[in-house]
Motif scaffolding. Structure first.
Motif, mmCIF file in Angstrom:
data_model
loop_
_atom_site.group_PDB
_atom_site.id
_atom_site.type_symbol
_atom_site.label_atom_id
_atom_site.label_comp_id
_atom_site.label_asym_id
_atom_site.label_seq_id
_atom_site.Cartn_x
_atom_site.Cartn_y
_atom_site.Cartn_z
ATOM 1 N N HIS A 1 0.838 -1.193 0.000
ATOM 2 C CA HIS A 1 0.000 0.000 0.000
ATOM 3 C C HIS A 1 0.883 1.257 0.000
ATOM 4 N N ALA A 2 0.444 2.238 -0.754
ATOM 5 C CA ALA A 2 1.241 3.469 -0.905
ATOM 6 C C ALA A 2 1.458 4.182 0.418
ATOM 7 N N SER A 3 0.542 4.010 1.358
ATOM 8 C CA SER A 3 0.670 4.715 2.638
ATOM 9 C C SER A 3 1.884 4.248 3.423
ATOM 10 N N GLU A 4 2.480 3.080 3.018
ATOM 11 C CA GLU A 4 3.650 2.606 3.749
ATOM 12 C C GLU A 4 4.894 3.456 3.441
ATOM 13 N N ILE A 5 4.874 4.151 2.314
ATOM 14 C CA ILE A 5 6.036 5.006 2.007
ATOM 15 C C ILE A 5 5.649 6.481 1.955
ATOM 16 N N ILE A 6 4.338 6.773 1.808
ATOM 17 C CA ILE A 6 3.904 8.158 1.696
ATOM 18 C C ILE A 6 2.675 8.365 2.561
ATOM 19 N N ASP A 7 2.748 9.387 3.402
ATOM 20 C CA ASP A 7 1.577 9.812 4.177
ATOM 21 C C ASP A 7 1.256 11.240 3.725
ATOM 22 N N SER A 8 0.217 11.350 2.909
ATOM 23 C CA SER A 8 -0.126 12.664 2.353
ATOM 24 C C SER A 8 -0.802 13.526 3.401
#
Length: 635
Positions: free
Chosen positions: A99-106
């Motif tokens: 999941h993208a949230s593992e490397i990016i927290d917008s």
């Protein structure tokens, strides 16, 4: 600021190129793509069903310096280019499928911005803007992104593709720039400095509100250029302002001018303008940036200083005694006419070191003592009124005596100086030495003069009345003892509102001596008054000139009588001349008869009798004239 704008422009161009590339790849509008990679230019073929996979090939997007990230519908990572790996500190092989949230927290600055992002993606399929990302290590970065939907071959939504640039440094630079601009604006506003940017070719400008306010406008002016500015310049300054502006533009040099301007309401103000020329790509002057500030207060202060300097000079020059002034550099800056002869041996004395002058006039020992006294007053501000100064002059070899005092004063330029008031009392000192009492001698001198003498303090209280003055005022029932301590206006109420009060107050107010004549009703006498102001009050000499006034009046009346007598004399002489001429005609006729041989004897006798009568008349008139002449000559 120009570098930042250039960087922003380059970023926009690159993002637009990346968008165009990704858009073309997504839509299948291209069959091949040439990309500069680490191994040089490469050609990628995008054909048929492989176009979707080619669209995500790392070899193609590795040449893009911005981070490129693709996620599927569930926001699982399906692609990261090399720039994305470096930017977020991950390896694609480790995070793909996660999941993208593992490397990016917008993160978003406001909820409204996040809602705008969702709306734009839903309605247009793309979004472009700024937000913040928190990386896996907790570092927050500011990013500028372009996010687009990815479509499968059948046209269904397959996920999202983002081209992301880290603008943290640029953001910091922008924040620093904004802070600097805010600080600059605050500085300009605090200093009441307006700024402007003039397009030289179009004669249009961008200005701060303060700029327009300095020209008398409450609100920003719609149109403004050099011509509008020139319209406000005072007519007497306009040509010089135009000439300097033209020279600055022609020579591409700085423009600086100080001039008067006229506000819309007619008010006159002084401004100072500084401008800097900027050239275009062809090297021609195209813009002028500058600042403007109001210098009316400074100009007024300068004018006041000039007036103070003029007044200062007048007071010094018209002082009743010797006066000279020393500036803060301990140099002589002013010597009045009465003091000038004292310094003859040290000329030129202006701007000369005071200690050097004292040594020339009084020798090394006395000169040093004088110098130390003046230094003490300059440094401490203590007024010094030393005893009478009697010394042997070093330059002339003669003994001279002076009464003097020194005070620290504020000079017209605002700095401290020392003023010395002195009177050459050499002769007076000799008299005082002969009488062995200087104070008694001074009193005797005052008492011995024919003028009355009276002094006042600064509150108009009488501090001294000479014996002669008391004698003149004795008909009023006053003595010197009763007058001491009385207020001038209480002691002499008839002087209120007349020439006495007017001249006394002017002398005290303006520190100038006055001289005038006045008729004082209570004494029915005329007086001549001379008033001299000082720091302690006012000294007045008054002289009874009643007899002189009556004499002048009598002389005037006598002059009128003489004029009348002279006029009568002129009338008498005119009449006499007429009477003397009357006998001439008969006598001329008689002469003609006597000359004629043919005239009868009776006519000749009659002519002789007539001539005798006329001669007798003329003789009597001439005798009368001689009598008048003897009378006028006092004989």
């Amino acid at each position: 600021m120009d570098d930042l704008q250039k960087e922003n422009q380059e970023l926009r161009l690159r993002l637009e190129e990346a968008e165009d590339t990704l858009r073309a790849l997504r839509s299948g509008e291209v069959d091949a793509l040439v990309s500069d990679g680490p191994r040089g230019p490469q050609v990628f073929i995008l054909q048929g069903s492989e176009a979707e996979s080619n669209r995500l090939r790392g070899e193609i997007l590795d040449s893009v310096s911005d981070a490129v990230i693709a996620v599927d519908q569930e926001r699982r990572l399906i692609y990261l280019n090399a720039a994305a790996e470096q930017q977020y500190g991950v390896k694609a092989r480790e995070v793909l499928g996660r999941h993208a949230s593992e490397i990016i927290d917008s993160r978003w600055a406001t909820p409204e911005e996040e809602l705008e992002y969702q709306r734009s993606i839903t309605e247009t399929g793309r979004w472009r803007g700024r937000n913040m990302h928190i990386k896996r290590d907790g570092t927050l970065i500011h990013v500028e992104s372009t996010v687009s939907l990815i479509y499968a071959p059948d046209g269904t939504n397959a996920g999202r593709l983002g081209v992301i640039r880290d603008i943290t440094e640029r953001k910091a630079a922008e924040e620093a720039l904004r802070e600097n601009q805010a600080r600059l604006q605050l500085t300009l506003e605090s200093a009441r400095i307006g700024d402007w940017d003039l397009d030289l070719k179009a004669d249009r400008s961008h200005r701060s509100l303060l700029h327009d306010q300095l020209f008398g406008y409450r609100e920003p002016v719609t149109q403004w250029g050099f011509r509008h500015f020139l319209h406000h310049v005072h007519p007497d300054d306009r040509e010089e302002v135009k000439a300097r502006f033209r020279q600055a533009v022609e020579n591409a040099q700085g423009w600086q001018v100080e001039c008067r301007i006229i506000w819309p309401n007619g008010a006159l103000r002084w401004i100072n303008i500084h401008g800097t020329i900027f050239r275009d790509d062809q090297g021609e002057p195209s813009r002028m940036l500058g600042v403007i500030f109001d210098v009316s207060a400074r100009r007024q202060a300068e004018e006041t200083m000039r007036e103070n300097e003029a007044l200062f000079s007048t007071i010094i020059d018209q002082a009743p005694g010797g006066v000279y002034v020393i500036n803060d550099r301990f140099r002589i800056m002013r010597v009045n006419p009465l003091a000038r002869p004292v310094f003859a041996a040290a000329e030129p004395v202006i701007d000369r070191d005071f200690g050097e002058v004292m040594r020339i006039l009084w020798g090394p020992d006395v000169g040093r003592q004088q110098t130390e006294t003046f230094w003490h007053t300059l440094e401490t501000g203590e007024t010094s009124i030393p005893p009478r100064f009697t010394k042997l002059r070093f330059d002339t070899g003669e003994v001279e005596s002076y009464d003097w005092s020194i005070r620290r004063i504020t000079l017209p330029n605002g700095r401290n100086g020392v003023v010395c008031y002195f009177t050459n009392v050499t002769e007076q000192q000799k008299l005082e030495d002969a009488l062995r009492a200087s104070e008694q001698r001074a009193t005797e001198i005052i008492q011995s003069i024919s003028d009355g003498f009276i002094t006042y303090d600064t509150e108009w209280c009488i501090t001294y009345v000479s014996a002669k003055g008391a004698e003149m005022l004795s008909p009023l029932g006053m003595t010197a003892e009763t007058l001491l301590g009385m207020n001038q206006w209480e002691a002499f109420p008839h002087s209120i509102g007349g020439p006495v009060e007017e001249n006394y107050r002017r002398a005290m107010r303006d520190r100038v001596p006055v001289q005038f004549e006045v008729f004082y009703d209570p004494l029915q006498s005329w007086f001549e008054l001379r008033a001299y102001p000082s720091s302690s009050g006012l000294s007045v000499y008054f002289l009874d000139i009643t007899e002189r006034k009556y004499a002048e009046k009598a002389l005037a009346e006598q002059a009128v009588a003489l004029l009348e007598a002279d006029r009568s004399k002129d009338e008498f002489l005119a009449m006499l001349a007429h009477e003397l001429r009357n006998p001439l005609a008969p006598m001329r006729n008689a002469t003609e008869i006597l000359r004629s041989d043919e005239a009868p004897p009776a006519d000749r006798q009659q002519a002789q009798d007539m001539m005798a009568r006329q001669i007798g008349n003329m003789s009597r008139m001439i005798d009368d004239l001689l009598d008048v002449s003897r009378i006028t000559r006092g004989k």
